[in-house]
Design a protein around this motif. Structure first.
Motif, PDB file in Angstrom:
ATOM      1  N   ALA A 355       0.833  -1.205   0.000  1.00 37.50           N
ATOM      2  CA  ALA A 355       0.000   0.000   0.000  1.00 37.50           C
ATOM      3  C   ALA A 355       0.867   1.253   0.000  1.00 37.50           C
ATOM      4  CB  ALA A 355      -0.923  -0.006   1.206  1.00 37.50           C
ATOM      5  N   CYS A 356       1.932   1.259   0.816  1.00 37.85           N
ATOM      6  CA  CYS A 356       2.824   2.434   0.848  1.00 37.85           C
ATOM      7  C   CYS A 356       3.510   2.643  -0.490  1.00 37.85           C
ATOM      8  CB  CYS A 356       3.863   2.261   1.950  1.00 37.85           C
ATOM      9  SG  CYS A 356       3.210   2.495   3.597  1.00 37.85           S
ATOM     10  N   PHE A 357       3.950   1.552  -1.110  1.00 38.57           N
ATOM     11  CA  PHE A 357       4.576   1.661  -2.429  1.00 38.57           C
ATOM     12  C   PHE A 357       3.596   2.265  -3.437  1.00 38.57           C
ATOM     13  CE2 PHE A 357       4.932  -0.347  -6.638  1.00 38.57           C
ATOM     14  CZ  PHE A 357       6.174   0.122  -7.028  1.00 38.57           C
ATOM     15  N   GLY A 358       2.354   1.775  -3.420  1.00 43.46           N
ATOM     16  CA  GLY A 358       1.368   2.307  -4.343  1.00 43.46           C
ATOM     17  C   GLY A 358       1.102   3.785  -4.125  1.00 43.46           C
ATOM     18  N   ILE A 359       0.981   4.196  -2.850  1.00 44.91           N
ATOM     19  CA  ILE A 359       0.706   5.607  -2.548  1.00 44.91           C
ATOM     20  C   ILE A 359       1.858   6.502  -2.995  1.00 44.91           C
ATOM     21  CG2 ILE A 359       0.384   7.246  -0.661  1.00 44.91           C
ATOM     22  CD1 ILE A 359      -1.176   5.042   0.799  1.00 44.91           C
ATOM     23  N   LEU A 360       3.089   6.071  -2.712  1.00 48.70           N
ATOM     24  CA  LEU A 360       4.252   6.905  -3.040  1.00 48.70           C
ATOM     25  C   LEU A 360       4.497   6.993  -4.539  1.00 48.70           C
ATOM     26  CD1 LEU A 360       6.726   5.676  -0.269  1.00 48.70           C
ATOM     27  CD2 LEU A 360       5.630   7.919  -0.409  1.00 48.70           C
ATOM     28  N   VAL A 361       4.270   5.913  -5.256  1.00 43.27           N
ATOM     29  CA  VAL A 361       4.680   5.854  -6.657  1.00 43.27           C
ATOM     30  C   VAL A 361       3.529   6.132  -7.620  1.00 43.27           C
ATOM     31  CG1 VAL A 361       5.647   4.335  -8.433  1.00 43.27           C
ATOM     32  CG2 VAL A 361       6.568   4.280  -6.125  1.00 43.27           C
ATOM     33  N   LEU A 362       2.326   5.637  -7.290  1.00 42.08           N
ATOM     34  CA  LEU A 362       1.232   5.709  -8.248  1.00 42.08           C
ATOM     35  C   LEU A 362       0.313   6.909  -8.058  1.00 42.08           C
ATOM     36  CD1 LEU A 362       0.212   1.929  -8.273  1.00 42.08           C
ATOM     37  CD2 LEU A 362       1.630   3.133  -9.930  1.00 42.08           C
ATOM     38  N   VAL A 383      -5.122   8.686  -3.900  1.00 37.87           N
ATOM     39  CA  VAL A 383      -4.441   7.932  -2.843  1.00 37.87           C
ATOM     40  C   VAL A 383      -5.123   6.584  -2.626  1.00 37.87           C
ATOM     41  CG1 VAL A 383      -3.948   7.894  -0.372  1.00 37.87           C
ATOM     42  CG2 VAL A 383      -3.492   9.954  -1.686  1.00 37.87           C
ATOM     43  N   THR A 384      -6.453   6.577  -2.618  1.00 37.89           N
ATOM     44  CA  THR A 384      -7.190   5.323  -2.417  1.00 37.89           C
ATOM     45  C   THR A 384      -6.914   4.344  -3.548  1.00 37.89           C
ATOM     46  OG1 THR A 384      -8.935   6.499  -1.236  1.00 37.89           O
ATOM     47  CG2 THR A 384      -9.465   4.330  -2.103  1.00 37.89           C
ATOM     48  N   CYS A 385      -7.001   4.829  -4.796  1.00 35.37           N
ATOM     49  CA  CYS A 385      -6.772   3.950  -5.949  1.00 35.37           C
ATOM     50  C   CYS A 385      -5.319   3.463  -5.982  1.00 35.37           C
ATOM     51  CB  CYS A 385      -7.106   4.686  -7.247  1.00 35.37           C
ATOM     52  SG  CYS A 385      -8.866   5.039  -7.457  1.00 35.37           S
ATOM     53  N   ALA A 386      -4.374   4.354  -5.630  1.00 32.73           N
ATOM     54  CA  ALA A 386      -2.966   3.955  -5.637  1.00 32.73           C
ATOM     55  C   ALA A 386      -2.694   2.872  -4.601  1.00 32.73           C
ATOM     56  CB  ALA A 386      -2.088   5.175  -5.378  1.00 32.73           C
ATOM     57  N   ALA A 387      -3.261   3.023  -3.420  1.00 34.05           N
ATOM     58  CA  ALA A 387      -3.075   2.005  -2.376  1.00 34.05           C
ATOM     59  C   ALA A 387      -3.679   0.677  -2.800  1.00 34.05           C
ATOM     60  CB  ALA A 387      -3.691   2.480  -1.065  1.00 34.05           C
ATOM     61  N   GLN A 388      -4.881   0.709  -3.389  1.00 39.71           N
ATOM     62  CA  GLN A 388      -5.511  -0.534  -3.830  1.00 39.71           C
ATOM     63  C   GLN A 388      -4.728  -1.185  -4.958  1.00 39.71           C
ATOM     64  OE1 GLN A 388      -8.157  -2.094  -2.433  1.00 39.71           O
ATOM     65  NE2 GLN A 388      -8.003  -0.513  -0.852  1.00 39.71           N
TER      66      GLN A 388
END
Length: 823
Positions: A355-362, A383-388
């Motif tokens: 989830a952290c990787f998705g939030i930071l990068v996506l 942020v929600t979509c990136a975490a998912q």
């Protein structure tokens, strides 16, 4: 490597931990490689002439250190408690190390062993044991305990989709488990070395009692538990399974697993309250508060990750330094996995980092797509979509399912949970001095928890709330993160400049062609009949899936208490793994505990259209009665079966009932087992004879009917016990392979040596679930492949029989089978 230098180091260390079990290099050689590579890296770094050479040496040294750390972590001390495990009860004294966790029917805690009491001496012990009881254990962290029970190794994953408790608990230093009956556990006084953990548990209990006292009705217990889950995690405040399932299906389960969300709110609150203090005092305050909060939550790996990253971020902000999110995430990974390499197997830790990787990068990528929306709303959605997106491959890999409604459900759930966290803290703080304020904030908390529950329930009930991903393996996991990596590469400025409209159309056409080709191949390839003998310990559970997808579960129980609820831990995960949403039928061979005690959970979590039951007149066990009650509550159609019944599975596959006869046999030495249902499942020239718990007398009675019993695969009767699978029976069946469902080190001595000898004399390929794990058979009617979960080699290809199945076999006189269609 200069922009995010710790990222490749952390990835290399993780890769080294993954390959370490297959590395046979001596530890001395690894130490030499690590030291030499580190010295060369320092020398090259001092010259500043070969940056790539420096990077390669650093990564080589990291790889060697990773393998070394794995070897050190898996060395079992000579006095470890796991060395005295076995079937005989063992006396052990120790100290309670973790808070008591209450499951559906059990209480669990971890005990740190101290010594092994004997009549004339005390033998020193180390290590930890998972203590499980089916009664309420009244003990706290730091209490001295003494118990006497058999010690068994923790359950490993021996079936597809099964959760490996051994791998998950290894991070806590737990290798064995003890099932303690009432009266076998004695609790003593508190030990001084556990004062801090005991204080944290006291605070947690006080907060729980305070929230319960100031939460109004209705359902005050449920709402108080939910508030406690938001504050310090679901593991410390267990919720009803239905509520947990609603949060899981809606993709909001992360709010109940304490992690970065709680740490972020706590740090923000402390920064706001300490605004008038100097930066060093603020750092000291947060530096003391975060470790105590980690203790308060029973320190799961996800909260340690969040605390490390949060502390780095706060220190950087207060000291006026820049902080790189990916470097901080990589540093947290190195700290956690360097301290305990086994935490790499923690699903919570994997999801937290994903989830952290998705939030930071996506998040920046999603923000560009949502630029037309107001910034505050676009940021929330991004942020929600990136975490998912960051956790989607992991969810598919571990659980075989992805929540499709999570991005929308989290838009409501995340701000509600943030407000609930603040309200929970305010209620706890105001209760001693301002009870009226605590009552009002408790009422507000009740409203907020209602919103959370209604939100989760609403979205979880959508028809397409969850997408099942069947057969998800490591290849799918790598493919998922490969797609994310390609998306990031395509979003870089150089690639965006290169991608003209024509090239985008060409790439889209290539991807569409490959997708259509894959689905065409999937539809046109021959469909197969799959029969899986699950490893449920000392019990039986067989899953039959036809070429058209019809699925029948034959039995589901275990005598082996290692599995606890075998339905929850083995059967349901496997059905999810192969994409079964609802069973077409459950067939109960006979009402014994080791064949039915997991079926209630299967009905509750998966369901079934039909129950096929011989309905023996003998007294049934309590588990069978509970199963019948659950089937009645769900409205499942219960169909009595006997010899002559059949079920069309579709795609040419069929199931015949060969036993018991219309009038149950009586007067044998074991009527219940000798009336066990015997069924034959066949496709083309391949057949499976499944004999339940049929014993030698039942075999002789079945042979008297003169059926052609020749079968490719035989499921040995009564777990291969003595007197079963007789010579006469084997002569008539003439199997090419035999599967025996037995538990490791079971108290009955199954399978009997005489049974194994008879099978081997005939050259029958023998599979035992205790040794091989789940046994998976796949056939298209002309070719049979048999593989086991534990085997690493290619599947065994076995010859099929020459007997084609007659179309009228096993039919009733009315000419219809259990599918309701004429035969």
């Amino acid at each position: 490597m200069t922009k995010h230098p710790l990222v490749p180091v952390a990835l290399t260390y993780v890769a080294a931990l993954l390959v370490a079990p297959r590395v046979t290099v001596p530890s001395v050689a690894l130490w030499v490689v690590a030291a030499a590579a580190a010295l060369v890296a320092l020398a090259l770094a001092s010259t500043r002439r070969a940056p790539w050479g420096t990077a390669i040496c650093v990564l080589l040294s990291t790889s060697a250190l990773g393998v070394l750390r794995h070897k050190m972590a898996n060395e079992v001390p000579t006095d470890d408690i796991s060395r005295v495990s076995g079937s005989s009860p063992v006396a052990c004294a120790g100290v309670v190390a973790d808070p008591i966790t209450y499951r559906t029917a059990t209480a669990e805690t971890v005990v740190e062993a101290t010594h092994h009491p004997r009549e004339d001496s005390q033998e020193s012990l180390s290590g930890r044991v998972l203590l499980v009881a089916n009664w309420r254990v009244r003990a706290r962290v730091g209490d001295a305990v003494w118990f006497r029970a058999p010690l068994k190794p923790l359950a490993e994953a021996t079936n597809p989709g099964q959760f490996s408790e051994a791998a998950d608990r290894l991070g806590d230093g737990v290798r064995v488990t003890a099932f303690v009956p009432p009266g076998a556990l004695h609790v003593g006084g508190a030990q001084p070395r556990r004062r801090l953990e005991r204080l944290a548990e006291s605070v947690r209990q006080w907060v729980s009692a305070t929230l319960l006292a100031h939460t109004p009705n209705p359902y005050r217990d449920l709402h108080a538990q939910l508030m406690c889950s938001i504050l310090y995690g679901m593991h410390a405040a267990p919720l009803p399974p239905g509520i947990v399932d609603a949060f899981r299906r809606s993709g909001t389960i992360h709010l109940l697993v304490v992690s970065g969300t709680q740490v972020a709110f706590l740090v923000g609150l402390l920064l706001a309250l300490s605004g008038g203090l100097s930066r060093w005092l603020r750092l000291t305050l947060i530096g003391c508060a975060l470790p105590f909060y980690v203790l308060l939550t029973a320190h799961p790996p996800s909260i340690i990750r969040a605390s490390v990253v949060g502390a780095m971020g706060v220190a950087a902000v207060l000291l006026g330094k820049d902080v790189d999110g990916l470097n901080a995430l990589a540093f947290a990974a190195l700290v956690i996995l360097g301290t305990c390499p086994a935490d790499l197997n923690s699903i919570g830790l994997q999801l937290s980092f994903g989830a952290c990787f998705g939030i930071l990068v996506l998040t920046p990528l999603f923000m560009r797509f949502l630029a037309f929306l107001p910034r505050w709303f676009a940021l929330s959605v991004a942020v929600t979509c990136a975490a998912q997106a960051g956790v989607a491959p992991l969810l598919a890999y571990h659980f075989g399912a992805i929540s499709l409604v999570a991005p929308v459900a989290n838009l409501i759930a995340i701000p509600t949970a943030a407000a609930l966290l603040i309200v929970g803290m305010l209620t706890s703080a105001a209760a001693p001095l301002l009870p009226a304020v605590a009552d009002r904030s408790g009422a507000l908390g009740h409203c907020l928890t209602s919103v959370l529950v209604q939100n989760a329930t609403f979205f979880s009930n959508w028809p397409l709330a969850v997408a099942r991903v069947a057969g998800t393996g490591m290849l799918w996991l790598l493919a998922g993160y490969g797609v994310l990596t390609v998306s990031l590469v395509l979003d870089t400025p150089p690639v965006r400049r290169w991608l003209s409209r024509e090239r985008v159309l060409a790439l889209t056409a290539v991807v569409a062609t490959l997708t259509v080709g894959w689905f065409t191949y999937s539809k046109l390839r021959p469909r197969e009949l799959a029969v899986t003998f699950l490893d449920v310990g000392q019990g039986d559970s067989i899953v039959v899936r036809s070429p058209t997808g019809k699925t029948v579960l034959i039995d589901g129980g275990s005598h082996d208490r290692t599995f606890r609820d075998v339905g929850e831990r083995v059967i349901v995960p496997y059905l999810a793994e192969i994409g079964v949403r609802k069973l077409d039928a459950i067939l109960v061979t006979h009402p014994h505990e080791d064949h039915v005690n997991g079926l209630v959970t299967v009905l509750q979590q998966v369901g079934a259209d039909m129950i096929l039951d011989p309905q023996q007149p003998a007294a049934a066990c309590a588990a069978y009665e509970s199963f019948c009650e659950e089937a009645e509550q769900q409205g499942a159609h219960v169909e009595p079966i006997s010899r002559g019944d059949s079920l069309d599975l579709g795609g040419g596959a069929k199931l015949w009932v060969l036993w018991p006869p219309d009038r149950p046999v009586q007067g044998t030495s074991d009527d219940e087992n000798n009336n066990s249902a015997v069924v034959e499942v066949a496709l083309g020239k391949t057949s499976f004879l499944l004999t339940g718990d049929l014993r030698a007398e039942g075999e002789r009675l079945l042979l008297n009917y003169g059926d052609d019993l020749r079968s490719t695969v035989l499921k040995g009767g009564h777990h291969g016990g003595p007197g079963t699978t007789s010579d006469e029976f084997l002569d008539r069946v003439s199997p090419k392979a035999c599967a025996l469902s037995v538990g490791r080190n079971n108290p009955f001595g199954h399978p009997a040596a005489e049974t194994v000898a008879r099978l081997r004399r005939r050259g029958v390929r023998l599979y035992q679930t205790a040794l091989d794990g789940a046994v998976l058979c796949r056939t298209d009617g002309r070719r049979l492949e048999v593989s086991s979960f534990r085997s690493r080699h290619r599947p065994d290809v076995l010859p099929v029989g020459a007997k084609a199945r007659p179309t009228d076999r096993g039919n009733r006189s009315d000419g219809s089978d259990r599918s309701g269609r004429p035969d």
